[in-house]
Design a protein around this motif. Structure first.
Motif, short mmCIF file in Angstrom:
data_model
loop_
_atom_site.label_atom_id
_atom_site.label_comp_id
_atom_site.label_asym_id
_atom_site.label_seq_id
_atom_site.Cartn_x
_atom_site.Cartn_y
_atom_site.Cartn_z
N ASP B 14 0.80 -1.21 0.00
CA ASP B 14 0.00 0.00 0.00
C ASP B 14 0.84 1.27 0.00
O ASP B 14 0.50 2.26 0.62
N THR B 15 1.96 1.21 -0.70
CA THR B 15 2.80 2.39 -0.78
C THR B 15 2.29 3.26 -1.91
O THR B 15 1.93 2.77 -2.96
N SER B 16 2.27 4.55 -1.70
CA SER B 16 1.82 5.39 -2.80
C SER B 16 2.99 6.03 -3.52
O SER B 16 2.83 6.89 -4.34
N PHE B 17 4.22 5.60 -3.19
CA PHE B 17 5.38 6.13 -3.89
C PHE B 17 5.56 5.40 -5.21
O PHE B 17 5.20 4.25 -5.37
N ASP B 18 6.16 6.12 -6.14
CA ASP B 18 6.54 5.48 -7.39
C ASP B 18 7.78 4.65 -7.14
O ASP B 18 8.61 5.01 -6.34
N ILE B 19 7.87 3.59 -7.86
CA ILE B 19 9.13 2.88 -7.79
C ILE B 19 9.50 2.53 -9.21
O ILE B 19 8.69 2.04 -9.98
N GLY B 38 -4.32 -3.24 -4.23
CA GLY B 38 -3.55 -3.48 -3.01
C GLY B 38 -4.34 -3.07 -1.79
O GLY B 38 -4.41 -3.79 -0.80
N ARG B 39 -4.96 -1.90 -1.90
CA ARG B 39 -5.73 -1.41 -0.77
C ARG B 39 -6.90 -2.36 -0.48
O ARG B 39 -7.16 -2.70 0.66
N PHE B 40 -7.54 -2.83 -1.51
CA PHE B 40 -8.67 -3.74 -1.36
C PHE B 40 -8.24 -4.99 -0.60
O PHE B 40 -8.86 -5.36 0.39
N TRP B 41 -7.11 -5.58 -1.04
CA TRP B 41 -6.68 -6.81 -0.38
C TRP B 41 -6.24 -6.58 1.06
O TRP B 41 -6.48 -7.40 1.93
N PHE B 46 -7.43 -7.42 6.72
CA PHE B 46 -7.69 -6.77 8.00
C PHE B 46 -9.04 -7.23 8.57
O PHE B 46 -9.15 -7.59 9.74
N ILE B 47 -10.04 -7.27 7.70
CA ILE B 47 -11.38 -7.65 8.17
C ILE B 47 -11.40 -9.11 8.61
O ILE B 47 -11.95 -9.44 9.67
N LEU B 48 -10.74 -9.97 7.82
CA LEU B 48 -10.68 -11.38 8.22
C LEU B 48 -10.03 -11.52 9.59
O LEU B 48 -10.52 -12.24 10.47
#
Ligand SMILES: Nc1ncnc2c1ncn2[C@@H]1O[C@H](COP(=O)(O)OP(=O)(O)OP(=O)(O)O)[C@@H](O)[C@H]1O
Ligand SMILES: [Mg+2]
Lengths: 352, 305
Positions: B14-19, B38-41, B46-48
């Motif tokens: 969940d990094t928002s930096f470019d690589i 990525g955020r979705f997973w 987290f919910i699980l």
């Protein structure tokens, strides 16, 4: 005897000799820099003066008192660290007053001294801030104020500016020097930055793997380096192999090109001896006086602008040399590949 | 392909930096899709995880509220709190926890400090020793304690008795169990204090204080302790949670602590244990919240620039 003196001070870690028979006398109010490459023992020497390391042998005296074995908190020595080392749980004012409270000074006097120190380093407005609320430069000024508050007999600074950016580094070093002059405090300043050492010191101690190479004023160190190491470490330098041609008249040859040197004991050398010669880039200039000691033919190889200075690479014989001239808008630069003549005085040709 | 794997890891974390990847740079749209993916997973995981922890807790809560048939109420809680043994054991455990924390602090802070300052070679040994309680079960510890301290203590080769068997007196037993708890708490206390000391670079701070004239006592009380306070506190709260719920040591040493009490009523009653478990949960959470609160406020102050 000097105010602070180190006599034959040696430090070993296990079998490794880190500082070898170090001898140095520092006068009261003097600002001395230790300059040398990484790992040469600058910090270790400083830490022995501070009492954090015990010399393996040798003696350190301060104002006539032998302090070699004194605990660090029994010496009146101020220390400034590269990483500031401010107490994170205390405000700026509390940090500065720490040493005073330990000395059981009463709170009115502590207050007065803290205020005095705050104004010395221009941080009056930040008295109640915590270290994390300050910039690196401000933190280092607090640390300076904290060290000076206890009126130390010697101030020790271990690369205090290395963690700061270039602009602050220059302004803070001038500030440190001005404060040191004003208070007349004796200081040792450790650095591996030659420009820093040259610009603020009364004297510089150039060190190399545990040994002192040369001690002298910045002027002496730069213009009259005694060893190849000093010459190379301080400022930039052209080095070349040469051969003695005429010891009596100071003539030597490099790639068949003759140079004249003013080196003192050159006459004691023998014809045919191999030597190393060194010339600082700024000592060369384009020939205008044909009578000068050394007027040399060369070819222009490249030209680089460095701002105030223009660096010109020239080829003499088969060897490349750098030559620096000041930049100005009316400068007429030669073409690359052109044949030119450069000159330098015989004093500029160092034989080391 | 390696570059693909790399991108996936970046998206997952969940990094928002470019690589920059040397080949096959995805265009902006793909990249932002990956990022959303990525955020979705991470939310799914987290919910699980949250469900895994919350369902048993919720079940316990529900059960504890159902003492009276067909109504939800706090009857079980009333009953549980009415029992005088509850307060007695609970207070005893609290007192033991406080004693454990104090003794641990006195042992761990100077030890960790000295190792960081003068004996960095001993770090590995200290870490190994402090991790032993994770490897050796508490039951072995308690039998060791009983075997060693239930005999008369004499000066070797004489008949002069130093002290009576610790297990026969009340105070002796408390001392013994506190020592045992100190062992159990060691991994948490040592680690958090040691980390706290690394963060503030106590070596340089010590030297700074020394050069200003401070002696050891001043350094420890005014420089070291205040700066590892939050680390110490988080270790202390974990210790607290462990001691209050501990069963093995307390029951074998015959100490009427809260852990064995909970265990005991768990065997005889249906609803009260659920109520008490839930209360213990809340207390632990409260403790965690305290850690967050205290260290969150201090984190910035101790963070170096
Ligand atoms: N406590 C120690 N134990 C063993 N070796 C040490 C110790 N402290 C320093 N040394 C060694 O002594 C040598 C000199 O170290 P010192 O820190 O004095 O160098 P320095 O000149 O300050 O270098 P730098 O510019 O990198 O700070 C190094 O080789 C270092 O590895
Ligand atoms: Mg150093």
């Amino acid at each position: 005897m000097s105010y602070l003196s180190l006599e034959n001070v040696t430090k070993q870690f296990g079998d490794v000799v880190v500082v070898d028979k170090f001898n140095l006398g520092i006068e009261k109010g003097e600002f001395v820099s230790f300059l040398g490459p990484s790992g040469c023992g600058k910090t270790t020497t400083l830490r022995m003066v501070a009492g954090f390391e015990l010399p393996t042998s040798g003696r350190i005296t301060l104002d006539g008192v032998d302090i070699t074995d004194k605990a660090p908190n029994q010496r009146n020595v101020g220390m400034i660290f590269q990483a500031y080392a401010l107490f994170p749980n205390m405000t700026v004012a509390q940090n500065i007053g720490f040493g005073l409270r330990i000395r059981k000074m009463n709170s009115t006097d502590v207050h007065a001294r803290v205020d005095e120190m705050l104004s010395l380093v221009n941080l009056e407005k930040h008295a109640n801030k915590y270290p994390y609320q300050l910039s690196g430069g401000q933190q280092q000024r607090v640390s300076l104020a904290r060290a000076l508050a206890i009126r130390p007999e010697v101030l020790l600074l271990d690369e205090p500016l290395s963690a700061l950016d270039a602009k602050i580094r220059v302004s803070l070093r001038q500030e440190i020097r001005a404060i040191q002059r004003r208070l007349g405090i004796t200081a040792i300043f450790v650095t591996h930055d030659q420009e820093e050492a040259l610009s603020i010191s009364d004297r510089i101690v150039v060190m190399n793997v545990g040994e002192m190479e040369q001690v002298g004023s910045p002027f002496e160190i730069y213009n009259f380096p005694k060893t190849q190491f000093v010459a190379n470490f301080v400022g930039s330098l052209n080095n070349a192999d040469a051969e003695v041609v005429d010891p009596a008249n100071g003539i030597l040859a490099m790639d068949g090109v003759h140079f004249k040197t003013a080196e003192e004991d050159f006459s004691s050398r023998k014809k045919g001896d191999k030597v190393k010669i060194s010339v600082r880039p700024e000592r060369f200039s384009f020939a205008v006086e044909p009578k000068k000691d050394n007027v040399i033919d060369c070819t222009i190889e490249s030209i680089t602008f460095l701002g105030a200075v223009v660096r010109i690479q020239i080829k003499i014989g088969n060897t490349s040399f750098n030559m620096d001239t000041f930049n100005n808008p009316f400068l007429e630069l030669p073409a690359i590949g052109a044949k030119e003549q450069v000159m330098c005085s015989k004093e500029a040709v160092l034989v080391l | 392909m390696a570059s693909k794997g790399l991108r996936k890891v970046v998206a997952m974390s969940d990094t928002s930096f470019d690589i920059s990847v040397d080949q096959g740079e995805p265009d902006k749209k793909t990249r932002s899709l990956l990022r959303i993916g990525g955020r979705f997973w991470s939310w799914v995981w987290f919910i699980l995880g949250a469900i895994y922890f919350l369902v048993p807790l919720f079940a316990t809560l529900r059960h504890s509220l159902r003492m009276e048939r067909d109504v939800l109420g706090f009857k079980a809680y009333e009953r549980a709190f009415e029992d005088p043994s509850f307060l007695e054991t609970f207070l005893l455990s609290n007192a033991l926890a406080v004693a454990t924390i104090l003794c641990s602090t006195l042992l761990i802070v100077p030890t960790a400090y000295w190792i960081r300052l003068r004996l960095p070679q001993a770090r590995r040994i200290a870490e190994f020793i402090t991790l032993l309680p994770f490897v050796i079960p508490a039951i072995i510890l308690v039998f060791g304690l009983i075997r060693t301290y239930s005999t008369h203590f004499t000066i070797p080769f004489t008949d002069i008795e130093l002290f009576q068997p610790l297990t026969t007196t009340k105070f002796g037993t408390y001392a013994l169990i506190t020592a045992g708890y100190m062992v159990l708490a060691m991994p948490y206390m040592y680690r958090s204090v040691d980390t706290g000391m690394r963060v503030v670079d106590i070596r340089t701070l010590t030297e700074a204080a020394q050069s200003l004239g401070a002696g050891w006592f001043t350094i420890i009380t005014q420089v070291i302790l205040p700066n590892v306070r939050s680390a110490l506190l988080s270790g202390a709260l974990l210790t607290f949670a462990i001691v209050v719920g501990e069963v093995t040591l307390a029951s074998f040493l015959g100490v009427d602590a809260f852990g064995p009490y909970l265990f005991l009523i768990g065997q005889h009653k249906a609803y009260e244990p659920a109520a008490l478990s839930f209360v213990t949960f809340l207390m632990t959470w409260f403790a965690m919240g305290m850690i967050q609160f205290v260290t969150g406020g201090q984190g910035q102050a101790t963070g170096a620039h």
